[in-house]
Scaffold this motif. Sequence first.
Motif, mmCIF file in Angstrom:
data_model
loop_
_atom_site.group_PDB
_atom_site.id
_atom_site.type_symbol
_atom_site.label_atom_id
_atom_site.label_comp_id
_atom_site.label_asym_id
_atom_site.label_seq_id
_atom_site.Cartn_x
_atom_site.Cartn_y
_atom_site.Cartn_z
ATOM 1 N N ASP A 58 36.871 55.418 35.537
ATOM 2 C CA ASP A 58 38.273 55.261 35.080
ATOM 3 C C ASP A 58 38.639 53.964 34.820
ATOM 4 O O ASP A 58 39.333 53.778 33.845
ATOM 5 C CB ASP A 58 39.303 56.180 35.601
ATOM 6 N N ILE A 59 38.590 52.962 35.850
ATOM 7 C CA ILE A 59 38.856 51.621 35.607
ATOM 8 C C ILE A 59 37.829 51.100 36.287
ATOM 9 O O ILE A 59 36.845 51.424 36.954
ATOM 10 C CB ILE A 59 40.096 51.563 36.552
ATOM 11 N N SER A 60 37.783 49.666 35.999
ATOM 12 C CA SER A 60 36.617 48.676 36.247
ATOM 13 C C SER A 60 36.852 48.445 37.920
ATOM 14 O O SER A 60 37.986 48.088 38.156
ATOM 15 C CB SER A 60 36.798 47.493 35.553
ATOM 16 N N GLY A 61 35.641 48.313 38.452
ATOM 17 C CA GLY A 61 35.741 48.105 39.734
ATOM 18 C C GLY A 61 36.220 46.436 39.995
ATOM 19 O O GLY A 61 36.731 46.319 41.145
ATOM 20 N N ILE A 62 36.225 45.612 39.037
ATOM 21 C CA ILE A 62 36.458 44.351 39.158
ATOM 22 C C ILE A 62 37.848 44.390 39.236
ATOM 23 O O ILE A 62 38.614 43.700 39.987
ATOM 24 C CB ILE A 62 35.650 43.593 38.170
ATOM 25 N N VAL A 66 40.826 43.412 42.237
ATOM 26 C CA VAL A 66 41.943 42.355 41.980
ATOM 27 C C VAL A 66 43.423 42.816 42.374
ATOM 28 O O VAL A 66 44.033 42.082 42.987
ATOM 29 C CB VAL A 66 42.039 41.747 40.403
ATOM 30 N N ALA A 67 43.366 44.211 42.222
ATOM 31 C CA ALA A 67 44.715 44.979 42.702
ATOM 32 C C ALA A 67 44.596 45.019 44.044
ATOM 33 O O ALA A 67 45.732 44.817 44.759
ATOM 34 C CB ALA A 67 44.456 46.065 41.803
ATOM 35 N N ALA A 68 43.601 45.322 44.602
ATOM 36 C CA ALA A 68 43.435 45.505 46.103
ATOM 37 C C ALA A 68 43.747 43.992 46.753
ATOM 38 O O ALA A 68 44.515 44.022 47.946
ATOM 39 C CB ALA A 68 42.052 45.718 46.421
ATOM 40 N N ARG A 69 43.407 42.900 46.098
ATOM 41 C CA ARG A 69 43.787 41.498 46.756
ATOM 42 C C ARG A 69 45.249 41.526 47.053
ATOM 43 O O ARG A 69 45.938 40.938 47.777
ATOM 44 C CB ARG A 69 43.224 40.528 46.099
ATOM 45 N N LYS A 70 46.160 42.124 45.946
ATOM 46 C CA LYS A 70 47.597 41.912 46.138
ATOM 47 C C LYS A 70 48.248 42.816 47.218
ATOM 48 O O LYS A 70 48.958 42.679 47.720
ATOM 49 C CB LYS A 70 48.230 42.372 44.686
ATOM 50 N N ILE A 77 36.105 42.694 50.707
ATOM 51 C CA ILE A 77 35.817 43.516 49.444
ATOM 52 C C ILE A 77 34.163 43.495 49.561
ATOM 53 O O ILE A 77 33.657 42.188 49.386
ATOM 54 C CB ILE A 77 36.342 42.789 48.022
ATOM 55 N N VAL A 78 33.625 44.400 49.295
ATOM 56 C CA VAL A 78 32.000 44.467 48.967
ATOM 57 C C VAL A 78 31.793 45.214 47.778
ATOM 58 O O VAL A 78 32.415 46.224 47.535
ATOM 59 C CB VAL A 78 31.366 45.191 49.932
ATOM 60 N N PHE A 79 30.880 44.906 46.627
ATOM 61 C CA PHE A 79 30.572 45.599 45.531
ATOM 62 C C PHE A 79 29.383 46.304 46.060
ATOM 63 O O PHE A 79 28.265 45.693 46.260
ATOM 64 C CB PHE A 79 30.572 44.580 44.402
ATOM 65 N N ALA A 87 27.604 39.000 39.933
ATOM 66 C CA ALA A 87 27.780 38.231 40.879
ATOM 67 C C ALA A 87 28.890 37.293 40.695
ATOM 68 O O ALA A 87 29.598 36.754 41.557
ATOM 69 C CB ALA A 87 26.492 37.456 41.351
ATOM 70 N N ASP A 88 29.027 36.435 39.361
ATOM 71 C CA ASP A 88 29.921 35.772 39.080
ATOM 72 C C ASP A 88 31.289 36.387 39.288
ATOM 73 O O ASP A 88 32.345 35.595 39.761
ATOM 74 C CB ASP A 88 29.840 35.087 37.691
ATOM 75 N N LYS A 89 31.394 37.626 38.980
ATOM 76 C CA LYS A 89 32.971 38.277 39.038
ATOM 77 C C LYS A 89 33.195 38.347 40.585
ATOM 78 O O LYS A 89 34.435 38.188 41.146
ATOM 79 C CB LYS A 89 32.940 39.657 38.387
ATOM 80 N N ALA A 90 32.163 38.697 41.413
ATOM 81 C CA ALA A 90 32.331 39.004 42.835
ATOM 82 C C ALA A 90 32.735 37.630 43.431
ATOM 83 O O ALA A 90 33.661 37.739 44.358
ATOM 84 C CB ALA A 90 31.124 39.437 43.359
ATOM 85 N N PHE A 91 32.277 36.479 42.831
ATOM 86 C CA PHE A 91 32.797 35.400 43.300
ATOM 87 C C PHE A 91 34.083 34.937 43.195
ATOM 88 O O PHE A 91 35.000 34.439 43.887
ATOM 89 C CB PHE A 91 32.095 34.095 42.783
#
Length: 239
Positions: A58-62, A66-70, A77-79, A87-91
């Motif tokens: 339904d939505i991107s894990g990335i 980002v929403a969880a950070r707020k 956060i663990v992917f 990996a770059d997005k995880a960074f």
Amino acid sequence: MRIAIIDDEKPSRNELTYLIKKVLPDASVSEFASGEEGLKAIAEEPFDLLCIDINLGDISGISLAVAARKFIPEAEIVFATAYNNYADKAFEVEALYYLLKPFSEGKVRQMLEKYNQKHEKNIYDTRPLLSKISLYVDKKIVLLEISSIIYIESQNRVCIVHTKGKSYKDSNPLSYFEERLAENGFFRIQKSYLINLNYAVELYPWFNNTYCVKMEGFEDAVLPISRNQIKKLKNIICI
């Protein structure tokens, strides 16, 4: 330690839950089958660790990360995913770990130990159960019998601890009491309320298909239960 697993594949959720509980039996693990379910839970519950799949359907894990950070910036956060090219997005979201499927006990242990090292506490330790808890009241330390606490509510960054005969104000967050009293029969029914299940006397319907709980000695108090927590509560009390 409160852990959320957000993955649209049930076998993956079950396997990760099994491995986490094998390594860390005292962990509280909640599973969510979609990004939407996970986002609602994150908005209401103070998780310590979020295990998020990249492709949730339904939505991107990335985007979810980002929403969880707020909502809970202090959560790690663990992917947990089958995709190794993010990996770059995880960074970018400062992820703690990148856990590739299929999961292994060794990698799960490594993930939890990395959390342990970052927060400088031993998550494998079990503290002895004490019969009293300390509260800071009017510049004094009050030693309160845990068994006398009916429920605790959070108001304006202050917790009010309700007992049979008196209420006390304490500056600790509700998450502190939730963690401290987890083994004493306490359950967080909603982001602002932690109840002692030994004093719960009645569940009754409320607005929009939700429920409230009635506590012994506080029958006039309206204590709402969030939709996410009512399922867990019913499982605990076997209904």
